[in-house]
Design an enzyme around this catalytic site. Structure first.
Site, PDB file in Angstrom:
ATOM      1  N   THR A 145      -8.232   1.195   8.867  1.00  0.00           N
ATOM      2  CA  THR A 145      -8.578   1.629  10.226  1.00  0.00           C
ATOM      3  C   THR A 145      -9.502   0.622  10.931  1.00  0.00           C
ATOM      4  OG1 THR A 145      -8.294   3.911   9.524  1.00  0.00           O
ATOM      5  CG2 THR A 145      -9.550   3.564  11.542  1.00  0.00           C
ATOM      6  N   ASP A 166       0.851  -1.191   0.000  1.00  0.00           N
ATOM      7  CA  ASP A 166       0.000   0.000   0.000  1.00  0.00           C
ATOM      8  C   ASP A 166       0.892   1.250   0.000  1.00  0.00           C
ATOM      9  OD1 ASP A 166      -2.515   1.182   0.052  1.00  0.00           O
ATOM     10  OD2 ASP A 166      -2.654   1.209   2.237  1.00  0.00           O
TER      11      ASP A 166
HETATM   12  P1  13P Z   1      -9.074   3.460   6.054  1.00  0.00           P
HETATM   13  O1  13P Z   1      -7.959   3.482   7.039  1.00  0.00           O
HETATM   14  O2  13P Z   1      -9.928   4.681   6.098  1.00  0.00           O
HETATM   15  O3  13P Z   1      -9.856   2.204   6.121  1.00  0.00           O
HETATM   16  O4  13P Z   1      -8.407   3.500   4.594  1.00  0.00           O
HETATM   17  C1  13P Z   1      -7.609   2.451   4.180  1.00  0.00           C
HETATM   18  C2  13P Z   1      -6.842   2.767   2.943  1.00  0.00           C
HETATM   19  O5  13P Z   1      -7.295   3.475   2.074  1.00  0.00           O
HETATM   20  C3  13P Z   1      -5.523   2.160   2.814  1.00  0.00           C
HETATM   21  O6  13P Z   1      -4.879   2.545   1.646  1.00  0.00           O
END
Ligand code: 13P
Length: 288
Positions: A232, A82
């Site tokens: 999150t 990511d």
């Molecule tokens: P959240 O932390 O809002 O779930 O987003 C996750 C995300 O977009 C990781 O790239």
């Protein structure tokens, strides 16, 4: 073949009108739990690692745990890096065998982002790894990466031009969502997904999934989103399940780590179960 490329999973999802849950795991325990549950409910799954997680757990351990979990599953499982602005971590994950990487060039100006994205695509494709690209700011700081202000924002035409020129496989545009918990109602722009997809055939990724409603997710999926990122929600489930069990330990003065792992495992499983239902990926099995 249960360990698959991310692009195959999202292309399959596009064909059948669902989105693949892309869950930011934090350690081997969450990898095993998420894949076992995805397998049980027949949902393809993308395991995502932040740069922070790669540095904390180590690339070798994460890759080995992901491969082992995938080898036991019947559903398609991919491993994705990511938000990564750091080219050395991109290279490390490509070399270790990640399925795909998100080169996050949203901190670069347009010309630098364009040039470096093309270089990353070339490097990744040479190893059979696919590339998600982000050149405009998706709001919110996650695991130390990102920004709370939209310094770089482009037109759909500019996004498409860069994606086409660089050979990017998946696109992460700004869609009004933000990483972390929402403190006010987001102004979402699901129509932007359709605008992109009407002009260029590229999978579109939705970031900042935690906190959106089922209806909002469905609107994005109906517009053509095929990968949705969740981080999150897993962090909260992980830490709150641990906290609640640790309070029990404190009250009884009995301390059992293995039981703690079981609590975290169960909480992690409930996260993938919930989102796979909402994203309509449960029962789809993914590419084999
Ligand atoms: P959240 O932390 O809002 O779930 O987003 C996750 C995300 O977009 C990781 O790239």
């Amino acid at each position: 073949m249960p360990y698959v490329n991310t692009l195959d999973l999202v292309r399959e999802a596009e064909k059948h009108g669902y989105a693949v849950p892309a869950i930011n795991i934090v350690d081997p325990l969450t990898i095993t739990a998420i894949v076992a549950q995805a397998d049980e409910i027949g949902s393809p799954v993308i395991l995502q690692t932040s740069v922070k997680t790669v540095k904390s757990a180590g690339a070798e351990i994460l890759y080995t745990a992901a491969r082992e979990a995938a080898d036991r599953a019947r559903v398609g499982v991919a491993l994705h890096l990511d938000h990564c602005p750091d080219r050395s971590v991109i290279t490390l994950c490509i070399e270790k065998g990640w399925s795909s990487v998100l080169f996050d060039a949203s901190d670069r100006d347009l010309e630098t982002a364009r040039r470096e994205t093309a270089e990353v695509v070339e490097e990744a494709h040479a190893a059979g790894v696919t590339v998600e690209s982000e050149i405009e700011n998706i709001l919110g700081v996650e695991d130390g990466v990102g920004s709370d202000s939209a310094t770089h924002a482009y037109t759909v035409e500019q996004l498409i031009e860069v994606a086409r020129e660089t050979g990017t496989d998946m696109l992460a545009p700004a869609l009004g969502t933000a990483h972390g918990q929402y403190t006010s109602d987001p102004v979402l722009v699901p129509g932007r997904v359709k605008e992109i997809k009407d002009q260029f055939d590229i999978p579109v990724v939705l970031h900042g999934g935690t906190g959106l409603t089922d209806e909002q997710f469905h609107e994005f999926i109906d517009m053509g989103v095929s990968k949705i990122n969740i981080s999150t929600a897993l962090k909260h489930a992980y830490m709150k399940s641990a906290l609640s069990y640790l309070k029990e330990c404190e009250a009884s003065d009995k301390w059992e780590p293995v039981k703690l792992f079981a609590e975290i495992e169960a909480a992690s499983k409930s996260v993938i179960r919930e989102f796979a239902e909402i994203f309509r990926s449960a029962g789809q099995a993914g590419s084999r």
